[in-house]
Design a protein around this motif. Structure first.
Motif, PDB file in Angstrom:
ATOM      1  N   GLY A 236       0.820  -1.197   0.000  1.00 25.67           N
ATOM      2  CA  GLY A 236       0.000   0.000   0.000  1.00 25.67           C
ATOM      3  C   GLY A 236       0.854   1.246   0.000  1.00 25.67           C
ATOM      4  O   GLY A 236       2.071   1.179   0.209  1.00 25.67           O
ATOM      5  N   ASN A 237       0.224   2.384  -0.272  1.00 20.13           N
ATOM      6  CA  ASN A 237       0.982   3.626  -0.276  1.00 20.13           C
ATOM      7  C   ASN A 237       0.033   4.812  -0.250  1.00 20.13           C
ATOM      8  O   ASN A 237      -1.158   4.667  -0.522  1.00 20.13           O
ATOM      9  CB  ASN A 237       1.871   3.713  -1.523  1.00 20.13           C
ATOM     10  N   ARG A 238       0.609   5.975   0.085  1.00 19.60           N
ATOM     11  CA  ARG A 238      -0.145   7.213  -0.057  1.00 19.60           C
ATOM     12  C   ARG A 238       0.095   7.744  -1.463  1.00 19.60           C
ATOM     13  O   ARG A 238       1.106   7.426  -2.088  1.00 19.60           O
ATOM     14  CB  ARG A 238       0.374   8.248   0.939  1.00 19.60           C
ATOM     15  N   LEU A 239      -0.821   8.562  -1.941  1.00 14.13           N
ATOM     16  CA  LEU A 239      -0.630   9.177  -3.252  1.00 14.13           C
ATOM     17  C   LEU A 239      -0.474  10.685  -3.070  1.00 14.13           C
ATOM     18  O   LEU A 239      -1.038  11.271  -2.146  1.00 14.13           O
ATOM     19  CB  LEU A 239      -1.835   8.887  -4.161  1.00 14.13           C
ATOM     20  N   ARG A 240       0.283  11.289  -3.970  1.00 17.53           N
ATOM     21  CA  ARG A 240       0.419  12.747  -3.976  1.00 17.53           C
ATOM     22  C   ARG A 240      -0.941  13.372  -4.314  1.00 17.53           C
ATOM     23  O   ARG A 240      -1.810  12.710  -4.878  1.00 17.53           O
ATOM     24  CB  ARG A 240       1.448  13.176  -5.023  1.00 17.53           C
ATOM     25  N   ALA A 241      -1.068  14.651  -4.036  1.00 18.37           N
ATOM     26  CA  ALA A 241      -2.352  15.340  -4.243  1.00 18.37           C
ATOM     27  C   ALA A 241      -2.765  15.302  -5.718  1.00 18.37           C
ATOM     28  O   ALA A 241      -1.925  15.140  -6.604  1.00 18.37           O
ATOM     29  CB  ALA A 241      -2.243  16.791  -3.788  1.00 18.37           C
ATOM     30  N   THR A 242      -4.069  15.442  -5.974  1.00 14.28           N
ATOM     31  CA  THR A 242      -4.565  15.379  -7.359  1.00 14.28           C
ATOM     32  C   THR A 242      -4.044  16.552  -8.197  1.00 14.28           C
ATOM     33  O   THR A 242      -4.095  16.500  -9.421  1.00 14.28           O
ATOM     34  CB  THR A 242      -6.101  15.376  -7.409  1.00 14.28           C
ATOM     35  N   SER A 243      -3.520  17.587  -7.551  1.00 18.97           N
ATOM     36  CA  SER A 243      -2.903  18.677  -8.327  1.00 18.97           C
ATOM     37  C   SER A 243      -1.649  18.179  -9.033  1.00 18.97           C
ATOM     38  O   SER A 243      -1.185  18.798  -9.992  1.00 18.97           O
ATOM     39  CB  SER A 243      -2.579  19.858  -7.405  1.00 18.97           C
ATOM     40  N   ASP A 244      -1.108  17.049  -8.576  1.00 21.67           N
ATOM     41  CA  ASP A 244       0.052  16.454  -9.232  1.00 21.67           C
ATOM     42  C   ASP A 244      -0.355  15.351 -10.207  1.00 21.67           C
ATOM     43  O   ASP A 244       0.497  14.655 -10.758  1.00 21.67           O
ATOM     44  CB  ASP A 244       1.017  15.869  -8.186  1.00 21.67           C
ATOM     45  N   ALA A 245      -1.662  15.161 -10.384  1.00 22.08           N
ATOM     46  CA  ALA A 245      -2.123  14.067 -11.239  1.00 22.08           C
ATOM     47  C   ALA A 245      -2.207  14.508 -12.697  1.00 22.08           C
ATOM     48  O   ALA A 245      -2.392  15.688 -12.995  1.00 22.08           O
ATOM     49  CB  ALA A 245      -3.495  13.590 -10.778  1.00 22.08           C
ATOM     50  N   THR A 246      -2.041  13.556 -13.598  1.00 23.85           N
ATOM     51  CA  THR A 246      -2.241  13.784 -15.027  1.00 23.85           C
ATOM     52  C   THR A 246      -3.192  12.717 -15.526  1.00 23.85           C
ATOM     53  O   THR A 246      -2.994  11.533 -15.255  1.00 23.85           O
ATOM     54  CB  THR A 246      -0.904  13.662 -15.785  1.00 23.85           C
ATOM     55  N   THR A 247      -4.235  13.115 -16.218  1.00 23.10           N
ATOM     56  CA  THR A 247      -5.193  12.145 -16.732  1.00 23.10           C
ATOM     57  C   THR A 247      -4.981  11.974 -18.232  1.00 23.10           C
ATOM     58  O   THR A 247      -4.860  12.958 -18.965  1.00 23.10           O
ATOM     59  CB  THR A 247      -6.624  12.609 -16.423  1.00 23.10           C
ATOM     60  N   VAL A 248      -4.880  10.726 -18.640  1.00 23.03           N
ATOM     61  CA  VAL A 248      -4.530  10.384 -20.021  1.00 23.03           C
ATOM     62  C   VAL A 248      -5.722   9.746 -20.721  1.00 23.03           C
ATOM     63  O   VAL A 248      -6.327   8.812 -20.195  1.00 23.03           O
ATOM     64  CB  VAL A 248      -3.344   9.390 -20.032  1.00 23.03           C
ATOM     65  N   ARG A 249      -6.073  10.240 -21.886  1.00 23.66           N
ATOM     66  CA  ARG A 249      -7.095   9.605 -22.717  1.00 23.66           C
ATOM     67  C   ARG A 249      -6.563   9.516 -24.137  1.00 23.66           C
ATOM     68  O   ARG A 249      -5.791  10.379 -24.561  1.00 23.66           O
ATOM     69  CB  ARG A 249      -8.377  10.431 -22.732  1.00 23.66           C
ATOM     70  N   VAL A 250      -6.962   8.487 -24.863  1.00 28.57           N
ATOM     71  CA  VAL A 250      -6.633   8.426 -26.291  1.00 28.57           C
ATOM     72  C   VAL A 250      -7.932   8.444 -27.074  1.00 28.57           C
ATOM     73  O   VAL A 250      -8.809   7.611 -26.842  1.00 28.57           O
ATOM     74  CB  VAL A 250      -5.820   7.158 -26.624  1.00 28.57           C
ATOM     75  N   ARG A 251      -8.102   9.453 -27.920  1.00 26.23           N
ATOM     76  CA  ARG A 251      -9.307   9.561 -28.751  1.00 26.23           C
ATOM     77  C   ARG A 251      -8.876   9.742 -30.202  1.00 26.23           C
ATOM     78  O   ARG A 251      -8.081  10.640 -30.498  1.00 26.23           O
ATOM     79  CB  ARG A 251     -10.160  10.754 -28.307  1.00 26.23           C
ATOM     80  N   ASP A 252      -9.411   8.929 -31.081  1.00 26.45           N
ATOM     81  CA  ASP A 252      -9.058   8.976 -32.507  1.00 26.45           C
ATOM     82  C   ASP A 252      -7.545   8.933 -32.686  1.00 26.45           C
ATOM     83  O   ASP A 252      -6.971   9.691 -33.475  1.00 26.45           O
ATOM     84  CB  ASP A 252      -9.622  10.249 -33.167  1.00 26.45           C
ATOM     85  N   GLY A 253      -6.905   8.089 -31.884  1.00 26.94           N
ATOM     86  CA  GLY A 253      -5.464   7.923 -32.019  1.00 26.94           C
ATOM     87  C   GLY A 253      -4.649   9.047 -31.416  1.00 26.94           C
ATOM     88  O   GLY A 253      -3.423   9.011 -31.431  1.00 26.94           O
ATOM     89  N   GLU A 254      -5.331  10.042 -30.858  1.00 26.55           N
ATOM     90  CA  GLU A 254      -4.597  11.186 -30.312  1.00 26.55           C
ATOM     91  C   GLU A 254      -4.549  11.096 -28.795  1.00 26.55           C
ATOM     92  O   GLU A 254      -5.556  10.780 -28.150  1.00 26.55           O
ATOM     93  CB  GLU A 254      -5.299  12.477 -30.734  1.00 26.55           C
ATOM     94  N   VAL A 255      -3.373  11.331 -28.238  1.00 28.05           N
ATOM     95  CA  VAL A 255      -3.227  11.296 -26.789  1.00 28.05           C
ATOM     96  C   VAL A 255      -3.680  12.638 -26.215  1.00 28.05           C
ATOM     97  O   VAL A 255      -3.126  13.689 -26.562  1.00 28.05           O
ATOM     98  CB  VAL A 255      -1.759  11.011 -26.392  1.00 28.05           C
ATOM     99  N   LEU A 256      -4.705  12.590 -25.383  1.00 29.03           N
ATOM    100  CA  LEU A 256      -5.212  13.822 -24.774  1.00 29.03           C
ATOM    101  C   LEU A 256      -4.837  13.836 -23.299  1.00 29.03           C
ATOM    102  O   LEU A 256      -5.099  12.869 -22.577  1.00 29.03           O
ATOM    103  CB  LEU A 256      -6.736  13.896 -24.905  1.00 29.03           C
ATOM    104  N   LEU A 257      -4.232  14.882 -22.852  1.00 28.59           N
ATOM    105  CA  LEU A 257      -3.823  14.980 -21.456  1.00 28.59           C
ATOM    106  C   LEU A 257      -4.633  16.030 -20.735  1.00 28.59           C
ATOM    107  O   LEU A 257      -5.029  17.041 -21.312  1.00 28.59           O
ATOM    108  CB  LEU A 257      -2.332  15.333 -21.365  1.00 28.59           C
ATOM    109  N   LEU A 258      -4.867  15.745 -19.467  1.00 23.71           N
ATOM    110  CA  LEU A 258      -5.603  16.695 -18.649  1.00 23.71           C
ATOM    111  C   LEU A 258      -4.860  16.830 -17.328  1.00 23.71           C
ATOM    112  O   LEU A 258      -4.451  15.824 -16.743  1.00 23.71           O
ATOM    113  CB  LEU A 258      -7.022  16.151 -18.415  1.00 23.71           C
ATOM    114  N   ASP A 259      -4.681  18.056 -16.913  1.00 21.61           N
ATOM    115  CA  ASP A 259      -4.046  18.280 -15.619  1.00 21.61           C
ATOM    116  C   ASP A 259      -5.087  18.042 -14.534  1.00 21.61           C
ATOM    117  O   ASP A 259      -6.123  18.695 -14.529  1.00 21.61           O
ATOM    118  CB  ASP A 259      -3.519  19.721 -15.558  1.00 21.61           C
ATOM    119  N   GLY A 260      -4.837  17.062 -13.667  1.00 25.89           N
ATOM    120  CA  GLY A 260      -5.783  16.803 -12.581  1.00 25.89           C
ATOM    121  C   GLY A 260      -6.340  15.397 -12.619  1.00 25.89           C
ATOM    122  O   GLY A 260      -5.961  14.585 -13.458  1.00 25.89           O
TER     123      GLY A 260
END
Lengths: 413, 112
Positions: free
Chosen positions: B43-67
Motif C-alpha cells: 500500500g501507499n499514499r498518493l500525492r495530491a490530485t494537483s500532481d495528477a495527469t489524466t490520459v485519454r486516447v481519442r481517434d489515435g490522439e493522446v489527450l492529457l488533462l491536468d488533474g
C-alpha cells in the motif's frame, strides 16, 4: 389421493424450501445450483410421492434428492472446478443434521448490509421463502425481468465480493441483526400497505414476514428486538380486517370496528412484548410495538392513552431520530394536549418533510379541528396532490368536501 | 480473497497540524497491525490530485488533462491491497483505518 399428496408436497414446499436451499448452498457454495436442484427435488416429489407414498421425513428426502441432483450435474460438467466442488460436497454428511438451522446462515447472508436493501428483500423472498421471481416482481410492482436482474446481481456480489455464508460471530451480531429485522419489517409493511383483496400477492407478504419472524424468534429467543418486531407485526395484523371498508376505502384507527380486531393476535402480541420488555433492553421495535399495544388494547378510541403514546414516540426519537417519528409524536400530542400543541410540533418538522403527503394531511386535520377551515382546505388539497394510493386520495377527497362544504354552508347562512 | 482498499478523502479539508499528525501516527499503527496479521500485501499514499495527469486516447490522439479523472469532492488519497478471508474481514480492516473516520474507504475485490 393424488390431490392429497399434491397438498402434502405444497405443505413440504412451504416448510422445507428454505432449509433445502440453505443446505445445498452450504454444500455446493453455488446459489444458482442450489436453487435449481431444490426445484428439481420438489418436482421429483410431485412425481414420486403419489406412487411411493410420502416419505417419513420429507425434509431429509428432499435434501438428499437435491444433493444427488447437484452431484449428477457436477459430474456431468466434468471440469476441474466442478470436480473440486464435488469433492467438497462428498465431505458433507448425507443427512442434514438439522441443527444449527441452516436457514439462519441463509438469512444473515441474504440480509448482509453490503447488499442494497431491495436486493436483500428479494433474495430473502426467493431463497428462504421460495417465492418465484415473478411473484416477487408483482409484490414490489416491478417487471419480472427487472427483479430477475436484481437477484442475479445480488448473487454475483455475494460471490465476487466474498460475502461469507455464515451466522456472524457474536461481536458482529449487534450490527447484523438490525439488518435482518429491517428486511422482515419492510416485507411486512409492503404487504400491509397493499389494499386487502385487491392484490393477494402483496398481502401475502404480511403472512410471509410473520412466518419468518416467528421462526427467527425461535432461533434467537435472546434478541428482544426480534421478539419486539414479531409483537409489532402481530398487533398490526390484528387490525388488518378493519383497515379498509367494503368499498376499499381506508378506515382511520378511530373509526375501525374494534370488535372485529383479532383478540388472539392482540393477546399474543402483548404477551410477546411484555416478555421482551422484561429483558430491559428496549429498542425501536419494542417501542413501536408498545405504541401498537396502546391502540390494540384500548376498548374505545376515546380510551386510548395518548399521553403514554406521546411519551413512547419521544423515546423512539432517541433510537430513530427521524421527522416521521416526530410527526407521529405530534399526532399523539394533539390528542393528549389539544390540536394547537400538536400543530406547533408539525410546523417544526414541515421543512424536512416537504413532499411527504402525511405532513399536509396531518396539518389539515389539526387546522380543521382548530376551526381554521380555509387553511385546512388548502392543506387537504396539497395532501391530495401528494397521496400515493387511490384509497388515500379518496379519503382525503372526502375530508376536503366536508371542510369545503361546511365553509360554503356557513357563508350561505 | 484479495481486495483493493481505495482510501478517499476531501482534499480541500485541512486537518491542521495536530490532527494531521494524529492521523499519520494512527496510519502507521494500522499498517503495523495489518502487516503483523499478514493482511496487508502492499500500500501507499498518493500525492495530491494537483500532481495528477489524466490520459485519454481519442481517434489515435493522446489527450492529457491536468488533474484527476473525475472532479469529485472525495479523491483517492492512497490505497492498500489486502488479503482477507471474506468481505466481513475486509470491512473490519477498512473500518480500523484512520481515514475511515473522516473520509471514506472503498473496498473492491480483485478480478481474480
Amino acid at each position: 389421493m393424488a390431490a392429497g399428496v399434491a397438498a402434502e408436497v405444497a405443505a413440504a414446499f412451504r416448510r422445507e424450501w428454505g432449509s433445502v436451499v440453505a443446505t445445498l448452498i452450504r454444500m455446493t457454495g453455488d446459489w444458482d445450483l442450489a436453487e435449481e436442484c431444490a426445484q428439481e427435488a420438489f418436482a421429483a416429489a410431485l412425481e414420486r410421492w403419489p406412487r411411493d407414498g410420502v416419505p417419513r421425513r420429507p425434509g431429509a428426502w428432499l435434501t438428499t434428492t437435491a444433493r444427488n441432483r447437484a452431484l449428477d450435474r457436477l459430474r456431468r460438467m466434468a471440469n476441474e472446478a466442478a470436480k473440486l466442488q464435488e469433492v467438497a460436497m462428498l465431505a458433507y454428511p448425507d443427512e442434514p443434521t438439522g441443527f444449527p438451522d441452516e436457514r439462519l446462515r441463509l438469512i444473515f447472508t441474504c440480509c448482509h448490509p453490503a447488499l442494497p436493501m431491495e436486493a436483500r428483500v428479494a433474495l430473502t423472498l426467493r431463497t428462504l421463502a421460495g417465492l418465484t421471481t415473478g411473484e416477487i416482481g408483482r409484490a414490489f410492482l416491478v417487471p419480472e425481468a427487472t427483479m430477475a436482474k436484481r437477484l442475479v446481481r445480488a448473487k454475483q456480489k455475494i460471490r465476487n465480493a466474498g460475502i461469507p455464508y455464515r451466522v456472524p460471530p457474536d461481536h458482529l451480531l449487534p450490527e447484523r441483526v438490525p439488518s435482518v429485522l429491517a428486511v422482515l419489517y419492510l416485507l411486512f409493511n409492503e404487504g400491509y400497505a397493499a389494499s386487502g383483496g385487491a392484490d393477494l400477492v402483496r398481502s401475502a407478504l404480511c403472512a410471509e414476514a410473520i412466518r419468518l419472524a416467528r421462526w427467527l424468534v425461535g432461533m434467537m429467543p435472546d434478541e428482544p428486538e426480534a421478539v419486539g418486531l414479531l409483537a409489532l407485526m402481530l398487533l398490526h395484523d390484528a387490525r388488518r380486517a378493519t383497515r379498509v371498508d367494503a368499498a376499499g376505502d381506508l378506515v382511520t384507527l378511530a373509526d375501525q370496528d374494534r370488535s372485529r380486531w383479532d383478540r388472539a393476535l392482540v393477546d399474543e402480541g402483548v404477551a410477546l412484548l411484555e416478555s421482551a420488555l422484561r429483558r430491559g433492553q428496549p429498542g425501536p421495535y419494542q417501542i413501536q410495538a408498545a405504541v401498537a399495544a396502546c391502540h390494540a388494547t384500548a376498548r374505545t378510541a376515546e380510551e386510548t392513552d395518548w399521553t403514554e403514546i406521546a411519551g413512547l414516540y419521544g423515546l423512539l426519537r432517541q433510537y430513530l431520530p427521524s421527522p416521521v417519528v416526530e410527526l407521529n409524536r405530534a399526532v399523539a400530542v394533539a390528542e393528549a394536549d389539544g390540536p394547537a400543541a400538536g400543530l406547533a410540533l408539525v410546523e417544526a418538522v414541515a421543512e424536512s418533510l416537504r413532499g411527504y403527503h402525511l405532513l399536509p394531511a396531518t396539518r389539515a386535520d389539526l387546522l380543521r379541528r382548530l376551526g381554521r377551515e380555509s387553511e385546512a382546505e388548502a392543506a387537504y388539497v396539497e395532501a391530495l396532490s401528494l397521496a400515493p394510493t387511490e384509497a388515500e386520495r379518496r379519503y382525503l377527497a372526502g375530508r376536503l368536501r366536508q371542510v369545503g362544504g361546511s365553509r360554503t354552508s356557513r357563508a350561505a347562512s | 480473497m484479495r481486495y483493493m482498499m481505495l482510501v478517499t478523502a476531501d482534499e480541500s479539508v485541512e486537518l491542521g497540524e495536530e490532527a494531521g499528525n494524529a492521523v499519520t501516527e494512527a496510519a502507521i499503527k494500522w499498517v503495523a497491525e495489518m502487516d503483523g496479521r499478514g493482511v496487508r500485501v502492499q500500500g501507499n499514499r498518493l500525492r495530491a490530485t494537483s500532481d495528477a495527469t489524466t490520459v485519454r486516447v481519442r481517434d489515435g490522439e493522446v489527450l492529457l488533462l491536468d488533474g484527476p479523472f473525475a472532479e469529485t469532492k472525495e479523491q483517492i488519497a492512497g490505497y492498500d491491497i489486502i488479503e482477507c478471508a471474506d468481505l466481513d474481514e475486509a470491512i473490519e480492516v477498512a473500518s480500523k483505518h484512520p481515514v475511515a473516520k473522516y473520509g471514506a474507504i472503498e473496498v473492491r475485490p480483485f478480478w481474480d
